[in-house]
Design an enzyme around this catalytic site. Structure first.
Site, PDB file in Angstrom:
ATOM      1  CG  ASP A   1      15.181  -1.949 -17.115  1.00 34.34           C
ATOM      2  OD1 ASP A   1      14.871  -2.565 -18.141  1.00 34.34           O
ATOM      3  OD2 ASP A   1      16.333  -1.960 -16.660  1.00 34.34           O
TER       4      ASP A   1
ATOM      5  CE  LYS B   1      15.826  -3.726 -13.046  1.00 35.11           C
ATOM      6  NZ  LYS B   1      16.692  -3.410 -14.122  1.00 35.11           N
TER       7      LYS B   1
ATOM      8  NE  ARG C   1      20.951   5.876  -6.418  1.00 38.52           N
ATOM      9  CZ  ARG C   1      21.598   6.943  -6.867  1.00 38.52           C
ATOM     10  NH1 ARG C   1      22.408   7.626  -6.079  1.00 38.52           N
ATOM     11  NH2 ARG C   1      21.429   7.327  -8.122  1.00 38.52           N
TER      12      ARG C   1
ATOM     13  CG  HIS D   1      17.403  -1.069 -20.750  1.00 42.12           C
ATOM     14  ND1 HIS D   1      17.797  -0.210 -21.740  1.00 42.12           N
ATOM     15  CD2 HIS D   1      17.738  -0.488 -19.578  1.00 42.12           C
ATOM     16  CE1 HIS D   1      18.369   0.849 -21.178  1.00 42.12           C
ATOM     17  NE2 HIS D   1      18.342   0.698 -19.878  1.00 42.12           N
TER      18      HIS D   1
ATOM     19  CG  ASN E   1      18.059   7.192 -12.000  1.00 42.24           C
ATOM     20  OD1 ASN E   1      18.554   6.988 -13.099  1.00 42.24           O
ATOM     21  ND2 ASN E   1      17.520   8.339 -11.659  1.00 42.24           N
TER      22      ASN E   1
HETATM   23  N1  LIG Z   1      19.008 -10.368 -14.551  1.00 42.33           N
HETATM   24  C1  LIG Z   1      18.846  -9.062 -14.287  1.00 42.33           C
HETATM   25  N2  LIG Z   1      19.781  -8.417 -13.582  1.00 42.33           N
HETATM   26  C2  LIG Z   1      19.608  -7.117 -13.337  1.00 42.33           C
HETATM   27  N3  LIG Z   1      20.377  -6.230 -12.678  1.00 42.33           N
HETATM   28  C3  LIG Z   1      19.755  -5.062 -12.732  1.00 42.33           C
HETATM   29  O1  LIG Z   1      20.215  -3.960 -12.191  1.00 42.33           O
HETATM   30  N4  LIG Z   1      18.621  -5.151 -13.401  1.00 42.33           N
HETATM   31  C4  LIG Z   1      18.493  -6.435 -13.804  1.00 42.33           C
HETATM   32  C5  LIG Z   1      17.518  -7.133 -14.536  1.00 42.33           C
HETATM   33  O2  LIG Z   1      16.486  -6.586 -14.997  1.00 42.33           O
HETATM   34  N5  LIG Z   1      17.743  -8.454 -14.753  1.00 42.33           N
END
Ligand SMILES: Nc1nc2[nH]c(O)nc2c(=O)[nH]1
Length: 406
Positions: free
Chosen positions: A310, A291, A245, A312, A192
């Protein structure tokens, strides 16, 4: 020339070697000026029948030969490693852009720069190392050079037309094999959070390690050992901007110290487990959610089908892999649905495919890609509440490195 079987044997030896301490820090040797990155990106099994990709070093002719300048060529080509798509794209926050197409970082006790050469190859230069041979092996290991990116991608391209198109714009986006402790601590910082703050936190912690030298205006340090990390108080971390954190770093370091075999050994042993076991073990550490665990598993534990999920990645998945869930609100429980969909589509190296699709969504890449690749952000929410959340997520993409569900 180093043969592939020698290489693998040496790597195995290297992986069980304890961290050595090295002596003199380096002065800022190679051709680099302070250079701030113009990219400020960023931010789960049974179908494994694809064959093992070839070791790309097998036919490499120039591993031990000095380049005409000071760069020693890896002889691998851009389709195997393109630095701007590998280093500043959310896998590691410890490497710095120290010149045009040049990145500098620390691997164990070795300070190294990498540069994309004019012919597309990648050259390396060690600024500080006590043993060039172990440094080279550590570098090959870190770059995961036992795996052919182009060979894996060929399979992805056959099963996915969109991947095929994206791959032509984003070749060389390689998954690194980082030190598990470094990777764990970095991704605890990333939760986050935005790139600027993650980098500051990671710099703060790194600076507790042994100083190795300055390159391009940046100081580089070995990553501190667990016992050194344990000397930092929660208050110090909070004052350094870690926020909530701080207690996760402290808690995780304590948990590692309490492992009977030692924290490093415990982490290293996760490479021998299956993905579910590795993720469960990581999730026992304070601050590690699904994640973060998947990122650590993919980027440091040889869990090539780990899928960080996540909001996205949810959007990408619902648009291209599980359209039947399009418009559904993302919840952590849905992580395994997404991960299964990725593994179903891409197989054993699904995490490497996720990496390309993740990178394609970064604002720095979207700016370069043709507009037809910008669809994943077009959320199709059923309710207006969902719509607001979708818009917020699209806006915050440039900032948020890991998911809020952690
Ligand atoms: N390939 C990825 N790299 C990431 N860095 C991050 O913070 N999230 C990711 C991810 O989902 N894939």
């Amino acid at each position: 020339m180093l043969q592939s079987n020698q290489f693998v044997a040496s790597l195995t030896k290297l992986r069980i070697m304890k961290r050595k301490t090295s002596s003199q820090p380096a002065s800022s040797t190679p051709p680099s000026s302070p250079h701030q990155s113009p990219h400020f990106p960023v931010k789960l099994n049974s179908i494994f029948d694809s064959k093992k990709p070839k070791n790309i070093l097998k036919n490499s002719p120039a591993i031990t030969t000095k380049a005409s300048g000071e760069w020693v060529p890896l002889s691998i080509g851009k389709s195997e490693l393109y630095l701007p798509l590998t280093f500043p794209t959310g896998q590691t926050f410890r490497w710095k852009e120290t010149g045009p197409l040049q990145y500098t970082g620390v691997i164990g006790p070795h300070l190294v720069s990498l540069k994309q050469l004019e012919n597309g190859d990648v050259g390396y230069h060690f600024h500080h190392t006590e043993c060039e041979e172990s440094a080279r092996l550590a570098l090959f290991d870190f770059l995961n050079l036992g795996i052919s990116l182009s060979e894996i991608w060929e399979e992805f391209k056959v099963s996915d037309l969109r991947f095929c198109e994206l791959a032509s714009y984003l070749e060389g986006a390689r998954v690194l094999r980082q030190d598990p402790l470094e990777c764990l601590i970095q991704f605890l910082c990333s939760s986050n959070n935005n790139i600027g703050r993650i980098t500051k936190m990671v710099n703060f912690l790194s600076s507790l390690g042994k100083y190795l030298g300055n390159v391009g205006g940046y100081d580089f340090h070995e990553f501190p050992e667990i016992n050194r990390l344990a000397m930092v108080s929660e208050t110090e971390l909070r004052e350094a901007g870690f926020g909530y954190r701080a207690k996760y770093i402290i808690g995780t370091v304590e948990a590692l110290q309490s492992k009977p075999s030692g924290g490093l050994q415990w982490l290293a042993a996760l490479r021998k487990l299956n993905l579910e076991e590795a993720v469960d073990a990581l999730a026992s550490l304070p601050g590690v959610g699904p994640k973060v665990a998947a990122c650590i598993a993919l980027f440091s534990l040889d869990q090539h089908h780990a899928i960080p999920v996540d909001t996205h990645v949810w959007q990408i998945a619902t648009q291209y892999l599980i359209p039947e869930l399009s418009g559904t609100r993302f919840t952590p429980k849905l992580c395994s649905r997404v991960a299964d969909a990725f593994v179903c589509k891409y197989g054993k190296y699904a995490g490497w495919a996720q990496t390309l699709l993740f990178i394609a969504e970064l604002p720095s890449q979207k700016a370069i890609l043709p507009s037809r690749f910008c669809d994943a952000e077009k959320v199709k929410p059923a309710k207006s509440k969902e719509r607001k959340k979708g818009a917020h997520n699209a806006r915050s993409r440039s900032n948020v490195a890991t998911a809020r569900q952690e």
